[in-house]
Design a protein around this motif. Sequence first.
Motif, PDB file in Angstrom:
ATOM      1  N   LEU A  59      45.917 -16.316 -17.800  1.00 13.78           N
ATOM      2  CA  LEU A  59      46.584 -15.280 -17.041  1.00 13.78           C
ATOM      3  C   LEU A  59      45.812 -14.872 -15.795  1.00 13.78           C
ATOM      4  CD1 LEU A  59      47.744 -13.067 -20.013  1.00 13.78           C
ATOM      5  CD2 LEU A  59      48.864 -15.002 -18.946  1.00 13.78           C
ATOM      6  N   TYR A  60      44.659 -15.474 -15.546  1.00 12.23           N
ATOM      7  CA  TYR A  60      43.845 -15.083 -14.408  1.00 12.23           C
ATOM      8  C   TYR A  60      43.359 -16.329 -13.696  1.00 12.23           C
ATOM      9  CZ  TYR A  60      43.967 -10.835 -17.086  1.00 12.23           C
ATOM     10  OH  TYR A  60      44.399  -9.765 -17.798  1.00 12.23           O
TER      11      TYR A  60
ATOM     12  N   ASN B 208      50.883 -14.082 -12.123  1.00 15.26           N
ATOM     13  CA  ASN B 208      50.452 -12.827 -11.519  1.00 15.26           C
ATOM     14  C   ASN B 208      51.413 -12.388 -10.423  1.00 15.26           C
ATOM     15  OD1 ASN B 208      48.583 -11.531  -9.126  1.00 15.26           O
ATOM     16  ND2 ASN B 208      48.015 -10.795 -11.152  1.00 15.26           N
TER      17      ASN B 208
ATOM     18  N   VAL C  93      52.696  -9.771 -21.842  1.00 15.68           N
ATOM     19  CA  VAL C  93      53.204  -9.903 -20.481  1.00 15.68           C
ATOM     20  C   VAL C  93      54.697  -9.610 -20.508  1.00 15.68           C
ATOM     21  CG1 VAL C  93      53.451 -11.415 -18.486  1.00 15.68           C
ATOM     22  CG2 VAL C  93      51.482 -11.672 -20.001  1.00 15.68           C
TER      23      VAL C  93
ATOM     24  N   PRO D 295      48.425 -19.420 -13.565  1.00 13.51           N
ATOM     25  CA  PRO D 295      47.831 -18.080 -13.503  1.00 13.51           C
ATOM     26  C   PRO D 295      48.214 -17.309 -12.247  1.00 13.51           C
ATOM     27  CG  PRO D 295      46.222 -19.650 -14.310  1.00 13.51           C
ATOM     28  CD  PRO D 295      47.404 -20.454 -13.857  1.00 13.51           C
ATOM     29  N   ASP D 296      48.088 -17.956 -11.083  1.00  8.60           N
ATOM     30  CA  ASP D 296      48.449 -17.286  -9.830  1.00  8.60           C
ATOM     31  C   ASP D 296      49.940 -16.967  -9.780  1.00  8.60           C
ATOM     32  OD1 ASP D 296      45.855 -17.385  -8.942  1.00  8.60           O
ATOM     33  OD2 ASP D 296      46.135 -19.204  -7.752  1.00  8.60           O
TER      34      ASP D 296
ATOM     35  N   THR E 122      54.603 -10.923 -12.167  1.00 10.70           N
ATOM     36  CA  THR E 122      54.435  -9.611 -12.803  1.00 10.70           C
ATOM     37  C   THR E 122      54.160  -8.511 -11.789  1.00 10.70           C
ATOM     38  OG1 THR E 122      52.083 -10.081 -13.230  1.00 10.70           O
ATOM     39  CG2 THR E 122      53.660 -10.604 -14.984  1.00 10.70           C
ATOM     40  N   THR E 123      53.598  -8.848 -10.631  1.00 16.32           N
ATOM     41  CA  THR E 123      53.316  -7.841  -9.602  1.00 16.32           C
ATOM     42  C   THR E 123      54.432  -7.717  -8.583  1.00 16.32           C
ATOM     43  OG1 THR E 123      52.074  -9.472  -8.294  1.00 16.32           O
ATOM     44  CG2 THR E 123      50.819  -8.092  -9.829  1.00 16.32           C
TER      45      THR E 123
END
Length: 274
Positions: free
Chosen positions: A16-17, A190, A216, A186-187, A193-194
């Motif tokens: 996730l990162y 992100n 998530v 991962p990117d 979700t953002t």
Amino acid sequence: MTMHKVPFHAHLRSLLYPMAGAVALLGAVTLASTPAEARDLPAIKQDVFQVANSGAYPPFSYVDTDGNLVGFDVDIARALADEMGVDVNIQSSPWNGIVAALTGGRFDACICSMSVTEEREKAVDFTDGYYMSGISIWVRGENDDISSVEDFEGKRVGSTLGETGNQWATERTDGRWRNQTFQGLPDMLNALTTGRIDVMITDDIPVYVALNEKNVDIKQVDVGELPSGPIAIAIQEDTPKLMAALNEALAEIKANGTYQEIVDEWIGEGVELN
């Protein structure tokens, strides 16, 4: 494929990162290269089995916080090498040139969760599949506005350049939505979700793992039939002994339980990959 919830494993946090020290940049898979003389199994046994993956596709291959290349495909490569009785050297290679590196003789095989496509079959040969995968569509959990491809209109659609999801999105947009590309899951996750993208198109299994491992708030959208098919090992053309040895080794690690042990470790206990 049967998916079940599984306990959280610390080594999958990187799903996730952004990955620490990741060395591979995913891009369009370049097929053009000058073919090198292929090394078949006898030559490999006298040297080292050179294997490539992207290093940017957790949990299948990624660089961990200690700088080690790890993952499902890495362990599959080692297990197959053990069965074939060869030493193995596993390296990451940028996705946008991984097929060219194979056909150019830098590697003997790509054990890199590569889907079998007609375009790739023009440049390389593929072994039997070692799991099945397909693309999937994801949106934020609160998004109830997208239930079909028609609803993509005016939206920001994310995919990984070089993957089948990106090809699918590019071929169908006709200017109706804006495609954005990412280095890997991962990117892209992100970004979803953002709120930087509205839709995520990607291979299904890594997202299922992410949902098992982290809370998530995203959901899968059924937009109808999507491409799916076997994931296989790519090798240079005209290497029949290597092809036979890899297929035999694949069958053996599935029969003796080694394959399922690797699935349990990297994908999740109770998960079966068809």
